[in-house]
Enzyme design. Structure first.
Site, short mmCIF file in Angstrom:
data_model
loop_
_atom_site.label_atom_id
_atom_site.label_comp_id
_atom_site.label_asym_id
_atom_site.label_seq_id
_atom_site.Cartn_x
_atom_site.Cartn_y
_atom_site.Cartn_z
N SER A 131 0.80 -1.23 0.00
CA SER A 131 0.00 0.00 0.00
C SER A 131 0.83 1.28 0.00
CB SER A 131 -0.95 0.00 1.21
OG SER A 131 -0.25 0.03 2.44
N PRO A 155 -0.68 2.75 4.96
CA PRO A 155 -1.71 3.33 4.11
C PRO A 155 -2.93 2.41 3.96
CG PRO A 155 0.44 3.70 3.14
CD PRO A 155 0.64 2.76 4.30
N TYR A 156 -2.71 1.10 3.93
CA TYR A 156 -3.83 0.15 3.86
C TYR A 156 -4.76 0.33 5.06
CZ TYR A 156 -6.42 -4.14 4.66
OH TYR A 156 -7.42 -5.03 4.95
N GLY A 157 -4.19 0.34 6.27
CA GLY A 157 -5.01 0.52 7.46
C GLY A 157 -5.77 1.83 7.43
N THR A 178 -6.92 3.33 4.76
CA THR A 178 -8.07 3.22 3.84
C THR A 178 -9.21 2.42 4.46
OG1 THR A 178 -7.21 1.24 2.69
CG2 THR A 178 -6.60 3.39 1.79
#
Length: 319
Positions: free
Chosen positions: A89, A149-151, A153
C-alpha cells in the site's frame, strides 16, 4: 433473503456465499476475475457456488457498474471487495488502494442509501485500523492509529459508513477482521505463501525475527460472525472478529514443518514498514451481542489449509 456479496470470488466471499446458499438465501456474487494475477485461485474458489441454482454470478468491475440496479432488490449487502495487504500500500500503489477501498466504499454507500429494501450493510474492516499494537488486547473503543496506508483506507471506509448512517440512515455493521486464514486464502497471504514454499521446497522469505504475534481467525469462524451481523438489529455498530488463539510467526513455521514433514528453507529479511508487531482481539462484545463463538483451533485450521494447498498445487503445473 436476497443478498449481494462484493468480492464473492475471493477468500472470504466464496466461503460466505456457500454458507448463505446453504441457509436458503438467494445470493448475487460480484467480483472481477479477468486480469487478476490469481485468476486460477478465484476460479477454484467459485466452483461450488457457481453451480448452485440460487447463485447469480456477475463478473464485473464494481467501479463501473450500476450499483443502484444491483442493490434494487437486496435485503443485505456484504461489502468485502477491495485491495488488502499492508506492504503493497506504500508509494504509487496507494492510489489503487484509494480507488478500491475508499472510492468504491463511498459508491456502495451512495447506492445503499437509495436501496429500497436494504436491511443491513456489513462492511469488512481490518485490525489494521488499530496500528502496531504493543501486545495488549484491542477492544472496539481502543485508539485507531493505523501505521500503514492500507489501514488508513480501511478506517476511512469505516468512517464513511458512520457518516452515511448518521446522515442518511444507512443500516450498517462493520467487522474488524484479525488475520484470517484457511482454505482459499489469497496467494499473497502468509499461510498460503509459507505452505506453498514448503510444498515446493522453495526459499521462504521471513520479514523480521518471526516473534511477531497474530490473533489468527479461521475462515469458518469469520463467516459465522458475518452471518450473525446481517441480522443484528442495532445499526452503526463495529465489532472485532478474532480467533481461538494467538501465536508467533515462528510457531506457525514450526507447525508447517510438521505438516510438510521437512524443514523450511527460511530466508530472513528486514522488517517491513507498516507491519504490526502484535495483534490481539478482544471479542467480548461480539460474543455478547452477536453470539460469536470461534471454535477452530490453529492446529485444526492449519491442517485443513495444508490439505487445500496440496490439492490446489499438488496435481497442477506450478504457476
Amino acid at each position: 433473503m436476497k443478498i449481494v456479496i462484493t468480492g464473492a470470488a475471493g477468500f472470504i466471499g466464496s466461503h460466505l456465499s456457500e454458507a448463505l446458499l446453504a441457509s436458503g438465501h438467494d445470493v448475487t456474487g460480484v467480483d472481477q476475475i479477468g486480469a487478476h494475477p490469481a485468476k486460477f485461485v478465484k476460479e477454484d474458489n467459485l466452483k461450488e457456488a457457481i453451480r448452485h441454482p440460487r447463485f447469480v454470478w456477475m463478473p464485473a468491475d464494481l467501479l463501473s457498474i450500476d450499483l443502484d440496479a444491483l442493490f434494487a432488490d437486496a435485503d443485505v449487502v456484504f461489502h468485502l471487495a477491495g485491495i488488502a495487504g499492508v506492504r503493497g500500500s506504500w508509494g504509487s500503489s496507494f492510489k489503487d488502494y484509494l480507488h478500491a477501498n475508499v472510492l468504491l466504499t463511498q459508491n456502495v454507500l451512495e447506492a445503499c442509501k437509495r436501496a429500497p429494501r436494504l436491511k443491513k450493510l456489513v462492511y469488512a474492516s481490518s485490525s489494521s485500523v488499530y496500528g502496531g499494537g504493543g501486545g495488549a488486547y484491542s477492544s472496539e473503543d481502543s485508539p485507531t492509529r493505523p501505521i500503514s496506508p492500507y489501514g488508513l483506507t480501511k478506517l476511512a471506509g469505516e468512517q464513511l459508513c458512520h457518516v452515511y448512517h448518521h446522515e442518511f440512515g444507512v443500516p450498517y455493521t462493520a467487522l474488524r477482521f484479525f488475520t484470517v486464514y484457511g482454505p482459499r486464502q489469497r496467494p499473497d497471504m502468509g499461510f498460503h505463501r509459507f505452505m506453498k514454499a514448503a510444498l515446493f521446497d522453495e526459499p521462504l522469505p521471513l520479514y523480521g525475527n518471526g516473534e511477531q504475534t497474530r490473533d489468527f481467525t479461521y475462515v469458518s469462524d469469520l463467516v459465522q460472525a458475518n452471518v450473525a451481523a446481517m441480522t443484528y438489529g442495532v445499526h452503526g455498530t463495529v465489532f472485532n472478529v478474532g480467533g481461538v488463539e494467538t501465536a508467533t510467526v515462528n510457531d506457525v513455521l514450526r507447525r508447517i514443518e510438521t505438516l510438510a514433514g521437512k524443514p523450511l528453507r527460511i530466508e530472513r529479511l528486514p522488517e517491513q514498514p507498516g507491519d504490526p508487531f502484535a495483534t490481539r482481539a478482544d471479542v467480548s462484545l461480539a460474543r455478547r451481542e452477536l453470539g460469536y463463538a470461534p471454535a477452530v483451533s490453529l492446529e485444526e485450521g492449519m491442517a485443513r489449509q495444508w490439505a487445500y494447498i496440496v490439492r490446489l498445487y499438488g496435481s497442477e503445473v506450478k504457476p
